[in-house]
Design an enzyme around this catalytic site. Structure first.
Site, short mmCIF file in Angstrom:
data_model
loop_
_atom_site.label_atom_id
_atom_site.label_comp_id
_atom_site.label_asym_id
_atom_site.label_seq_id
_atom_site.Cartn_x
_atom_site.Cartn_y
_atom_site.Cartn_z
N VAL A 8 26.58 -4.84 1.24
CA VAL A 8 26.32 -5.26 2.62
C VAL A 8 25.72 -4.07 3.36
O VAL A 8 26.39 -3.07 3.62
CB VAL A 8 27.62 -5.72 3.31
N ASP A 9 24.44 -4.16 3.67
CA ASP A 9 23.70 -3.05 4.28
C ASP A 9 23.39 -3.41 5.73
O ASP A 9 22.58 -4.30 6.01
CB ASP A 9 22.40 -2.79 3.50
N THR A 10 24.03 -2.69 6.65
CA THR A 10 23.80 -2.96 8.08
C THR A 10 22.40 -2.55 8.52
O THR A 10 21.95 -2.92 9.60
CB THR A 10 24.83 -2.22 8.94
N GLY A 11 21.71 -1.76 7.69
CA GLY A 11 20.35 -1.36 8.04
C GLY A 11 19.29 -2.33 7.56
O GLY A 11 18.10 -2.12 7.81
#
Length: 308
Positions: free
Chosen positions: A180-183
């Site tokens: 899960v990459d918030t970027g």
């Protein structure tokens, strides 16, 4: 005596510094100097026969606790106990590195010359190690110990954001681990559907080999223009998603429209139909911890719906 003091001052200071790094606490320089001086004075006192009674197991334990109290303070029983455990762990790792490095550099004749047997049948070993070699081996051991812990912390931090991903397209199921990459803010510009990036190699059995080669070479636009030359059952599911790479102009990513995607994280199962699967030609993780980049909106939308 001055050489013994200086050597132990450096060694104790290094061990305390690495202990502070392991515990993630900030160590004040004056406290570090004072604690190192206590350990160095104790080691230098070995040259004085009058105080030989101080070199017992109990006194050594008390002295190590005094050094840790001087360096870190007390701060509660649980915190102090963790300081003690970290300090002894660093010491054992450093001692093992010195001993292992010493025997690694010894020849067989030197090794056998340093062994001796007691009358009771016990085996002893004599270590003839110079100050320079001792400091080099100690520094190498501490650096290796620190790098291993740093790598482990990084992996644990990554794993805390990893979820199991299953993509369904007709009768095909593709399973992998996703981060899960918030970027990740990649959307299809026309439909505003979020794009979850996956390694193209996961679809090698469903996509033509030439397509995978074009994806690896970032020639997706040429691939789309040549559709029809090679048959693919999923041609009606293909999408072309523009994105801007680092220090590059606008590029295109080939994406698939799945039937549904299921994400399992911390006991929660998230299922969505509104997502595109972008295909990346490289490796997303050097150590294969994950093979997909999950768009954060897929997780946040699920949290919002569950809270409602």
């Amino acid at each position: 005596m001055d050489l013994v003091f200086l050597m132990n001052f450096v060694i104790d200071g290094s061990l305390l510094y690495v202990t502070a790094w392991v515990r993630g606490v900030r160590l004040r320089m004056l406290r570090l100097i004072a604690a190192s001086a206590i350990g160095a004075c104790y080691a230098a006192m070995m040259l004085l026969p009058q105080v030989s009674f101080m070199y017992t197991f109990a006194i050594k334990i008390v002295l190590s606790l005094l050094m840790l109290w001087t360096a870190f303070g007390f701060g509660g029983l649980q915190s102090f106990a963790r300081h003690v455990a970290a300090f002894y762990g660093v010491n054992f790792a450093a001692a093992g590195a010195v001993l292992g490095g010493y025997y690694l550099l010894q020849s067989s004749s030197e090794l056998w010359n340093g062994l001796w047997f007691t009358r009771s049948g016990g085996l002893g070993a004599e270590l003839n190690i110079g100050l320079g070699l001792l400091l080099v081996l100690l520094a190498a051991g501490l650096l290796i110990y620190r790098s291993v812990l740093a790598s482990r912390r990084q992996r644990e931090q990554v794993r805390s954001h990893v979820a199991a991903v299953t993509v369904y397209i007709e009768e095909v199921e593709c399973r992998c681990m996703g981060l899960v990459d918030t970027g990740n803010h990649l959307y299809d510009p026309l439909t505003r559907i979020p794009v979850m990036v996956m390694e193209a190699g996961l679809w090698r059995e469903e996509l033509p080999p030439s397509w995978l080669e074009r994806i690896r070479e970032s020639e997706v636009d040429k691939l789309v223009s040549g559709i029809g030359e090679e048959t693919c059952a999923w041609q009606d599911r293909l999408r072309l998603v523009p994105y801007r790479g680092i220090n590059r102009g606008t590029q295109f990513m080939l994406a698939l429209k799945p039937d549904r995607v299921q994400i399992e994280q911390e006991g929660r199962i998230i299922e969505t139909h509104r997502v595109l699967i972008g295909l990346d030609g490289g490796k997303l993780s050097a150590d294969d911890v994950y093979q997909a980049i999950i768009h954060p909106s897929l997780i946040s939308e699920s949290k919002e719906s569950s809270s409602q």
